[in-house]
Design an enzyme around this catalytic site. Structure first.
Site, PDB file in Angstrom:
ATOM      1  N   ASP A  39       0.361   5.454   0.537  1.00 27.02           N
ATOM      2  CA  ASP A  39      -0.665   6.379   1.034  1.00 27.02           C
ATOM      3  C   ASP A  39      -0.277   7.840   0.995  1.00 27.02           C
ATOM      4  O   ASP A  39       0.828   8.190   1.419  1.00 27.02           O
ATOM      5  CB  ASP A  39      -0.914   6.133   2.539  1.00 27.02           C
TER       6      ASP A  39
ATOM      7  N   GLU B 136      -2.250  10.733   3.094  1.00 28.48           N
ATOM      8  CA  GLU B 136      -3.376  11.014   3.983  1.00 28.48           C
ATOM      9  C   GLU B 136      -3.271  12.477   4.399  1.00 28.48           C
ATOM     10  O   GLU B 136      -2.232  12.901   4.914  1.00 28.48           O
ATOM     11  CB  GLU B 136      -3.332  10.110   5.214  1.00 28.48           C
TER      12      GLU B 136
ATOM     13  N   GLU C 262       0.843  -1.202   0.000  1.00 24.80           N
ATOM     14  CA  GLU C 262       0.000   0.000   0.000  1.00 24.80           C
ATOM     15  C   GLU C 262       0.878   1.251   0.000  1.00 24.80           C
ATOM     16  O   GLU C 262       1.907   1.284   0.671  1.00 24.80           O
ATOM     17  CB  GLU C 262      -0.892  -0.028   1.264  1.00 24.80           C
TER      18      GLU C 262
END
Ligand SMILES: *[C@@H]1O[C@H](CO)[C@@H](O)[C@H](O)[C@H]1NC(C)=O
Ligand SMILES: *[C@@H]1O[C@H](CO)[C@@H](O)[C@H](O)[C@H]1NC(C)=O
Ligand SMILES: *[C@@H]1O[C@H](CO)[C@@H](O)[C@H](O)[C@H]1NC(C)=O
Ligand SMILES: *[C@@H]1O[C@H](CO)[C@@H](O)[C@H](O)[C@H]1NC(C)=O
Ligand SMILES: *[C@@H]1O[C@H](CO)[C@@H](O)[C@H](O)[C@H]1NC(C)=O
Ligand SMILES: *[C@@H]1O[C@H](CO)[C@@H](O)[C@H](O)[C@H]1NC(C)=O
Length: 289
Positions: free
Chosen positions: A103, A105, A101
């Site tokens: 990311d 954010e 993953e």
């Protein structure tokens, strides 16, 4: 040379141009994505989508296809005003237990206080690689682009084309796993995370400002696509190393990019797990050298 007086050649040329433009042009949301959480909270306006968060729910979307290596960009205008407690995410992820993953954010804040951008990298199910940055602009005032460039050499996180983080493939030298064999989908979401997001969870979401709205537009996916129908990469992507994001010039940062990354680290990096000796008395292997 192409002569415009030759109708056949010029038609072919125009088709070729259209093909080239199509490769780099932004796509509409519905061509590439579908809503995967609370569809009633996601409004598709054609040229942009609005994600809303209220006391009932946040919402999210995911790509219809999975990809292995490539460049993915989107433009985002984050929740305006008091966004404390809210998190907007733009990420790539594989499925399954030992997932990979990548990311972005975006951690909301009180009106006038800065958003933080948290990035993370999971490989084979293990993350804990957070970095946090402030931005050099107000991300709620206008759209800015956020991209992942993922090739065999590194994962680069870019903001308006400026690299803010590089996770290098050191698998052969250090044994630190690198995301390379699991196809990933592309996702976005907006949700309430007031237990941790803003000032360590001290500042809660003020629901009197709901609904909170984040806008996404200009989705660009220039990546190798996986065919779920026959379980292979589509067409020429079966030989991914030939693609432009993997050309030899892409195996390191350009001098200009190194300078940009240095500037970002000096001026906008506020947290780096590599330097967190409380969490990691022994620095993680990928942080060395
Ligand atoms: C995207 O949607 C807008 C608004 O509905 C439309 O004008 C535009 O032609 C669409 N673009 C593509 C590439 O489908
Ligand atoms: C990935 O994680 C699983 C479960 O922890 C482990 O069994 C496997 O060996 C790991 N893969 C690699 C390549 O280390
Ligand atoms: C893919 O990589 C993961 C993590 O490196 C590992 O656990 C898994 O066994 C690998 N799968 C294949 C098919 O190589
Ligand atoms: C919110 O603002 C405070 C005060 O300026 C700052 O310390 C914090 O890093 C900002 N961002 C988040 C997500 O808490
Ligand atoms: C939430 O916002 C309202 C409207 O500005 C304000 O009156 C109230 O004090 C805020 N609540 C908290 C807990 O800060
Ligand atoms: C696999 O399916 C895709 C469509 O999803 C197609 O484009 C591709 O040619 C197929 N590959 C093989 C080897 O059949």
């Amino acid at each position: 040379m192409v002569s415009p007086s030759n109708p056949i050649t010029s038609t072919a040329f125009l088709l070729y141009l259209a093909f080239l433009l199509n490769l780099v042009s932004a796509h509409n949301f519905s061509e590439l994505f579908h809503s995967n959480w609370a569809p009633d909270h996601l409004v598709d306006e054609g040229n942009q989508i609005k994600l809303t968060l209220d006391t009932a729910s946040g919402c999210g979307f995911g790509s219809k296809r999975k990809y292995l290596f490539g460049k993915t960009s989107v433009q985002i205008k984050l929740v305006e005003g008091d966004s404390a407690g809210t998190v907007t995410a733009f990420y790539m992820s594989s499925d399954g237990p030992n997932h990979d993953e990548l990311d972005f954010e975006f951690l909301g804040n009180l009106s006038g206080e800065p958003y933080l951008v948290q990035t993370n990298v999971y490989v084979n199910g293990t993350g804990n690689r957070e970095q946090r940055h402030t931005l050099w602009f107000d991300p709620t005032m206008d759209f800015h682009s956020y991209s992942f460039l993922w090739n065999h050499y590194y994962v680069m996180f870019l903001v308006d084309g400026v690299p803010i983080r590089v996770f290098a493939n050191k698998e052969e030298v250090s044994g630190v796993l690198y995301p390379k064999n699991q196809t990933m989908g592309i996702y976005g979401s907006l949700w309430n995370a007031d237990d941790w997001a803003t000032q360590g969870g001290m500042v809660k979401t003020n629901w009197s400002y709901a609904p909170f709205v984040t806008t996404f537009k200009s989705f660009q996916i220039d990546a190798c696509e996986f065919s779920p129908e026959n379980g292979t990469m589509i067409g020429k992507c079966s030989k991914v190393k030939q693609f432009r994001w993997d050309k030899s010039a892409m195996n390191g940062l350009s001098k200009h990019q190194s300078q940009q990354l240095g500037w970002v680290r000096a001026n906008h990096l506020v947290y780096d797990y590599c330097e967190d000796t409380v969490r990691f008395p022994e620095p993680p292997k990928e942080c060395l050298g």
